[in-house]
Design a protein around this motif. Structure first.
Motif: not given
Length: 738
Positions: A642-643, A645, A659, A661-662, A664, A695
């Motif tokens: 999920i996080f 990069k 992820n 949100t893009r 990382g 994060i």
């Protein structure tokens, strides 16, 4: 399957959170399970529990990409698990399957030995043994692409699985250390399902011929929307109290009617449905009366107008309005105008029918209650950092600091009577061992600091604007696609996190509106933001309307629109438009107002639920969005994708995993990798807390509140309802003895 996205947004003991950013873990969950617990001797033997689910699953194999929440529920009731979660979300050994499980060596390699329960057998009579473990490892290791697996986390770190000192002992050797080894082999499938690629890919999609739990799967009928589980006669643990569990696919909007009709015993519901059930509860009903005591019981639609006309002298307030309506009705019926009298008779018949339906619904719902808790999942504001204004970390941090997370949590959870503490971690929830409030790494709600960050990033109030193109910078359609698995959403909220599929076009019913000076843009297919006059675009207003220099702005006042290089700071805010997403839209509108106070404008695009994730979130077609993530007992494994990069693929696209949100960093990736290999639990918890702080600092997502869990349950059903963190014990569910 532990990482499932939820789309939508239960009274229990509440523990006060430590101060924001204190870094101290919270000892108890904010809300525990609400399941009407009862000892087994109080539950009758037999009966069928009819349970509403979102859909009949396309597969019964939880390791396939189209598995869903119902797949997981079936597996919990019918397959072995090595560890279950307790009320704090911690893994605990499942004594029915495991006599023991422990790390016996760490050097030169990590070795775990499982000692199986001596009576554990599959439903065909064969003993559960090392062969089942070995075959499942081979299928999920990722070494053979013929197996269509959704994930192989943890299994890819195993070097070998072999029989131990006896038939009931399994020895697992890891090539690389793995802290989350307790997550493996849960559920465990028989070797017949995992033995070949053909069996894995197709064998368990429509049936589970061999099981090993308190229930067996006897039928999967997608045409009728039913899955039937029956008591397993070979189950060696406490025998299931129920004879049968029927999982029935019922759309959320139809669940109230099915409850009233007596065709369901348990169903997850939304806040509106929960209110209707609560109003039907036996006992005194209605609002508090103006002069103390209670008002008369609710009589349903139009009840006041159908009454005989009371004396109106001295009447006032709501009672006066009701009395006036009744008087007008009586006058129409008894007046000389035949047309008016007939129209009033038709209206009275219509109201009488509505009253009849209302009374029938109340009677049907009176046998149910709403059991409430908080899901092991949180709703977040996602900020797409791939391009546009939010590619600048300072702008993301400004958005985050403009949010009053306490206000948002109270708006959703307060009316439900649930704890309203905002979530302080991306990787755990209050009560879990990994939890600590890391939000201080970013900073709390502070509009002044948010404005300072925006000014530092070059966004100025009252800056010159070019003639704006429709949609502005943040609303430009993004063209970059991402290589990532498509999230599924059970219910919901997930429906999750934790429902993606078809159409991407915004709702044609959306429109642009501006009320009371607070512009609320709701963008449909062809909508544009309302035009503003040139003075306002320059940061001015009506000539002569300025306050003297130094006059303090009123609390909550909007800041002038921010601009940079002639473009206004406008972000596209994508929200689902479905019937079950009302709370998300309410939160979205509050966030919109909060951002206007620091000069950020948003265009809300309401899009169909079935295309929300596939067409917008997964493809990066948004600036801001609301959706939910579950948390697990194994964040080093389950939260990492999920996080992680994003990395460039050979074709130039980004591999984002989950992820969306893009956003990382290398440091976060390194902390996750260290945590997943750290066998000292406290050190592993500390690494996860440090990762969470990083994060927060990157501000790709802002946790808001823990998702409510509202479940309508027949009053006679025990040991079922809103489970919170806890894994359900299906063998203990049943109907209270009369």
């Amino acid at each position: 399957m532990r990482s499932v996205v939820f789309l939508t947004a239960g009274l229990l003991a509440v523990t006060t959170l430590s101060g924001c950013g204190s870094g101290e873990p919270v000892s108890e969950p904010l809300a525990g399970p609400d399941i009407a617990p009862a000892t087994r001797d109080r539950i009758e033997d037999g009966g069928t529990l009819r349970w509403a689910v979102d859909s009949v699953p396309q597969t019964l194999n939880t390791f396939q990409s189209d598995a869903d929440a119902t797949t997981a529920r079936i597996a919990q009731a019918s397959l072995p698990v090595m560890f279950r979660l307790d009320t704090r979300g911690r893994p605990q050994r499942a004594a029915e399957f495991l006599a023991s499980a422990e790390v016996v060596r760490t050097e030169p390699k990590q070795v775990v030995v499982y000692k199986l329960h001596r009576a554990a057998v599959w439903s065909d009579g064969r003993a559960i043994d090392a062969a089942d473990f070995a075959v499942q490892w081979h299928a999920l290791s990722g070494r053979n692409s013929a197996f269509w697996t959704a994930h192989n986390a943890g299994y890819d770190r195993i070097e070998k699985v072999r029989r131990g000192k006896g038939d009931r002992e399994v020895e697992v050797t890891f090539a690389r250390r793995y802290a989350d080894w307790r997550s493996l082999f849960s559920p465990l499938y028989p070797k017949d399902v995992m033995g070949t690629a053909a069996a894995f890919n197709e064998g368990a999609r429509n049936a589970l011929k061999v099981t090993a739990g308190p229930f067996t799967v006897t039928s999967v009928d997608r045409g009728r929307g039913n899955v039937t589980l029956e008591r397993n006669k070979r189950w060696w643990g406490d025998p299931a109290k129920l004879e049968r569990i029927e999982l029935r696919a019922v759309p959320r909007e139809k669940r109230t009617a099915e409850l009233v009709a007596g065709r369901l015993d348990i169903a997850e519901v939304d806040a509106g449905q929960a209110g209707r059930i609560a109003s039907a509860a036996p006992g005194p009903q209605g609002r508090p009366a103006p002069g103390g005591g209670r008002a008369a019981p609710l009589m349903g639609p139009g009840a006041a107008r159908a009454a005989a006309p009371p004396l109106l002298a001295g009447a006032s307030g709501a009672g006066s309005a009701d009395a006036a309506a009744a008087t007008l009705s009586w006058a129409a019926l008894h007046g000389s105008d035949r047309r008016a009298a007939e129209a009033e008779r038709a209206a009275l018949r219509k109201r009488a029918e509505a009253e009849r339906r209302f009374t029938a619904e109340q009677k049907g719902l009176s046998g149910f209650e709403v059991r409430k808790s908080l899901e092991p999942a949180y709703t977040q504001l996602a900020l797409n950092g791939a391009e546009g204004p939010l590619a600048d970390e300072r702008v993301r941090r400004a958005v985050a600091r403009a949010l009053d997370r306490e206000e948002l949590a109270k708006a959703v959870l307060g009316p439900l009577g649930l704890p309203t503490d905002p979530v302080g971690s991306h990787v755990a929830l209050a009560g879990q061992p990994h939890y600590a409030d890391g939000s201080a790494a970013l900073g709390g709600h502070d509009a002044g600091k948010a404005l300072a960050l925006l000014h530092e990033a070059g966004w100025k109030q009252g800056g010159p604007l070019k003639t704006p193109a429709a949609g502005a910078a943040g609303a430009d359609a993004r063209r970059k696609s991402a290589t990532s698995p498509s999230p599924s959403a059970p219910s919901a909220p997930s429906s999750a996190p934790a429902s993606a599929a078809v159409s991407a076009s915004p709702s044609p019913s959306s429109s642009a509106a501006e009320e009371d000076g607070d512009a609320t843009y709701v963008v449909g297919q062809d909508d544009k933001p309302p035009a503003r006059d040139a003075g306002e675009q320059r940061g001015g207003g009506v000539p002569g309307a300025y306050a003297p220099r130094g006059t303090a702005a009123p609390a909550g006042a909007e800041a002038a629109q921010l601009a940079k290089d002639g473009r206004p700071l406008t972000l596209r805010f994508v929200l689902p438009s479905g019937q079950g997403s009302e709370s998300l839209r309410t939160v979205g509108e509050r966030i919109q107002r909060m951002l206007r106070r620091v000069g950020i404008r948003t265009e809300i695009s309401r899009v169909p639920d079935d295309g929300y994730f596939d067409d917008h979130i997964a493809n990066g077609q948004y600036d801001l969005a609301l959706y939910s993530w579950p948390v697990s007992a194994y964040p080093a494994t389950d939260a990492r994708p999920i996080f992680a990069k994003p990395v460039p693929a050979a074709d130039g696209s980004l591999v984002v995993e989950q992820n969306y949100t893009r956003v990382g960093t290398d440091e976060v990736d390194q902390l996750f990798e260290r945590a997943v290999t750290e066998l000292d639990e406290e050190e592993g918890h500390e690494l996860m807390r440090r990762a969470d702080e990083r994060i927060w600092t990157a501000a790709g997502s802002v946790p808001l509140y823990q998702r409510p869990q509202l479940v309508a349950v027949r009053r006679t059903v025990a040991n079922a309802g809103a489970f919170g963190f806890r894994t359900p014990l299906y063998e203990d569910m049943g109907f209270l003895a009369k």
